[in-house]
Write a protein that holds these residues in place. Structure first.
Motif, short mmCIF file in Angstrom:
data_model
loop_
_atom_site.label_atom_id
_atom_site.label_comp_id
_atom_site.label_asym_id
_atom_site.label_seq_id
_atom_site.Cartn_x
_atom_site.Cartn_y
_atom_site.Cartn_z
N GLY A 133 0.83 -1.21 0.00
CA GLY A 133 0.00 0.00 0.00
C GLY A 133 0.86 1.25 0.00
O GLY A 133 2.07 1.24 0.27
N VAL A 134 0.21 2.37 -0.29
CA VAL A 134 0.90 3.65 -0.42
C VAL A 134 1.49 4.09 0.92
O VAL A 134 2.66 4.49 1.00
N THR A 135 0.71 4.03 1.97
CA THR A 135 1.17 4.49 3.28
C THR A 135 2.35 3.67 3.77
O THR A 135 3.34 4.21 4.27
N ALA A 136 2.28 2.36 3.60
CA ALA A 136 3.37 1.49 4.05
C ALA A 136 4.65 1.80 3.29
O ALA A 136 5.75 1.81 3.86
N ALA A 137 4.55 2.04 1.98
CA ALA A 137 5.74 2.36 1.19
C ALA A 137 6.36 3.67 1.64
O ALA A 137 7.59 3.78 1.74
N TYR A 138 5.52 4.67 1.92
CA TYR A 138 6.06 5.95 2.42
C TYR A 138 6.73 5.77 3.78
O TYR A 138 7.77 6.36 4.05
N VAL A 139 6.13 4.97 4.64
CA VAL A 139 6.74 4.72 5.96
C VAL A 139 8.07 4.02 5.80
O VAL A 139 9.07 4.38 6.46
N ILE A 140 8.15 3.01 4.95
CA ILE A 140 9.42 2.29 4.74
C ILE A 140 10.49 3.24 4.23
O ILE A 140 11.63 3.26 4.73
N ALA A 141 10.17 4.06 3.24
CA ALA A 141 11.15 5.00 2.68
C ALA A 141 11.57 6.04 3.71
O ALA A 141 12.75 6.36 3.85
N ALA A 142 10.61 6.57 4.48
CA ALA A 142 10.94 7.60 5.47
C ALA A 142 11.79 7.04 6.60
O ALA A 142 12.74 7.69 7.06
N VAL A 143 11.47 5.84 7.07
CA VAL A 143 12.26 5.23 8.15
C VAL A 143 13.66 4.94 7.66
O VAL A 143 14.65 5.16 8.39
N ALA A 144 13.81 4.47 6.44
CA ALA A 144 15.15 4.20 5.90
C ALA A 144 15.98 5.48 5.81
O ALA A 144 17.17 5.49 6.19
N VAL A 145 15.36 6.56 5.35
CA VAL A 145 16.09 7.83 5.26
C VAL A 145 16.46 8.33 6.66
O VAL A 145 17.58 8.78 6.90
N ALA A 146 15.54 8.25 7.61
CA ALA A 146 15.82 8.74 8.97
C ALA A 146 16.91 7.94 9.66
O ALA A 146 17.81 8.51 10.29
N VAL A 147 16.88 6.62 9.53
CA VAL A 147 17.89 5.77 10.18
C VAL A 147 19.26 6.00 9.56
O VAL A 147 20.26 6.15 10.28
N THR A 148 19.34 6.04 8.24
CA THR A 148 20.64 6.26 7.61
C THR A 148 21.16 7.67 7.85
O THR A 148 22.37 7.87 7.97
N TRP A 149 20.27 8.64 7.96
CA TRP A 149 20.71 10.00 8.29
C TRP A 149 21.30 10.04 9.70
O TRP A 149 22.35 10.66 9.92
N ALA A 150 20.61 9.40 10.65
CA ALA A 150 21.12 9.38 12.02
C ALA A 150 22.46 8.66 12.09
O ALA A 150 23.38 9.08 12.79
N LEU A 151 22.59 7.56 11.35
CA LEU A 151 23.86 6.82 11.33
C LEU A 151 24.96 7.66 10.70
O LEU A 151 26.10 7.69 11.20
N ASP A 152 24.64 8.37 9.64
CA ASP A 152 25.63 9.24 8.99
C ASP A 152 26.04 10.40 9.90
O ASP A 152 27.22 10.74 9.98
N ARG A 153 25.08 10.98 10.61
CA ARG A 153 25.40 12.09 11.52
C ARG A 153 26.28 11.62 12.66
O ARG A 153 27.10 12.37 13.17
N ARG A 154 26.09 10.39 13.09
CA ARG A 154 26.86 9.88 14.23
C ARG A 154 28.28 9.52 13.85
O ARG A 154 29.21 9.76 14.61
N THR A 155 28.47 8.94 12.66
CA THR A 155 29.80 8.44 12.32
C THR A 155 30.54 9.29 11.29
O THR A 155 31.75 9.38 11.34
N SER A 156 29.84 9.85 10.32
CA SER A 156 30.44 10.63 9.22
C SER A 156 31.46 9.81 8.44
O SER A 156 32.49 10.32 8.02
N ARG A 157 31.18 8.54 8.24
CA ARG A 157 32.06 7.66 7.47
C ARG A 157 31.46 7.47 6.07
O ARG A 157 30.34 7.85 5.80
N THR A 158 32.23 6.81 5.23
CA THR A 158 31.80 6.66 3.84
C THR A 158 30.64 5.67 3.70
O THR A 158 29.70 5.93 2.95
N LEU A 159 30.65 4.55 4.38
CA LEU A 159 29.58 3.56 4.24
C LEU A 159 28.23 4.09 4.72
O LEU A 159 27.23 3.95 4.00
N PRO A 160 28.13 4.72 5.91
CA PRO A 160 26.82 5.29 6.28
C PRO A 160 26.38 6.39 5.32
O PRO A 160 25.18 6.53 5.04
N ARG A 161 27.32 7.16 4.79
CA ARG A 161 26.95 8.19 3.83
C ARG A 161 26.43 7.56 2.54
O ARG A 161 25.48 8.03 1.94
#
Length: 189
Positions: A133-161
C-alpha cells in the motif's frame, strides 16, 4: 430646581422691558446700547533733547579653531557577501567532501548486477507500494532515510553516507505523480 425666575440674560439684559416689536433687519435691538465713539489717541510726546547713547562696547575677540582628526585605519572593510553565497559556501564546505563524492558515485554507478543501488532501492519501495500500500511504502522509505541519516550524523564515514544517499535518492521510487492529487482531494485512481 430653584424658586428664582429664569431671566433670559443672553438675549435681553435682566431688568430691561420687553420690546413691543422685533427689530427690523439691520436695525439694532433697543437693548443694545450704541457704543460711544472712541476718543482720539493722545499725541506722542516729543523728547526735549537728544537721547544719550550708551558707551560703545569693548572689542570682542573671536577665535575659530578647527580640530581635524583623520583616522587612518586602512581601506573600508569588504561588505558581507549575499546570503546565497554564504549558504553555498557552507554547503560546499560541509556536504561536498571526498566522502560525499565517493558515496554518491558508489550509490549511482551500476555495479550491483548491472544496476545501481539507488535503482534497486527505488524498485524495492515501488514494489512495497504495489503490495503493501501507499502508506506502508512511504513509511518504509521515510524510516530508511531517517535511520541512515542518524547513522551518517553519528559516524560521518563513507559507508553510512553511501547508505544515506542510496535511501534518499532511491526513496524517490515511492512517489507517484497522482499522490499530490490524492492528498489534496482524496480521489484515488
Amino acid at each position: 430646581m430653584t424658586d428664582k425666575p429664569i431671566l433670559p440674560t443672553r438675549v435681553i439684559p435682566p431688568g430691561a422691558a420687553l420690546p413691543t416689536r422685533s427689530p427690523e433687519p439691520g436695525e439694532l435691538p433697543p437693548w443694545h446700547a450704541v457704543p460711544a465713539p472712541a476718543a482720539p489717541p493722545a499725541p506722542p510726546t516729543v523728547p526735549s533733547g537728544p537721547v544719550p547713547y550708551p558707551d560703545p562696547p569693548a572689542p570682542v575677540e573671536i577665535r575659530h579653531v578647527h580640530d581635524i582628526a583623520l583616522p587612518w585605519a586602512g581601506p573600508d572593510p569588504e561588505p558581507d557577501p549575499p546570503r546565497w553565497t554564504r549558504v553555498w559556501d557552507w554547503l560546499w564546505d560541509h556536504l561536498i567532501t571526498w566522502r560525499m563524492l565517493l558515496a554518491i558515485g558508489a550509490a549511482l554507478l551500476p555495479w550491483a548486477g548491472g544496476r545501481s543501488p539507488v535503482g534497486v532501492w527505488a524498485e524495492v519501495v515501488d514494489q512495497a507500494r504495489t503490495e503493501a500500500g501507499v502508506t506502508a511504502a512511504y513509511v518504509i522509505a521515510a524510516v530508511a532515510v531517517a535511520v541512515t541519516w542518524a547513522l551518517d550524523r553519528r559516524t560521518s564515514r563513507t559507508l553510512p553516507r553511501f547508505l544515506f544517499v542510496t535511501a534518499a535518492l532511491g526513496g524517490v521510487g515511492v512517489l507517484d505523480w497522482f499522490d499530490p492529487i490524492t492528498l489534496v482531494t482524496g480521489v484515488r485512481r
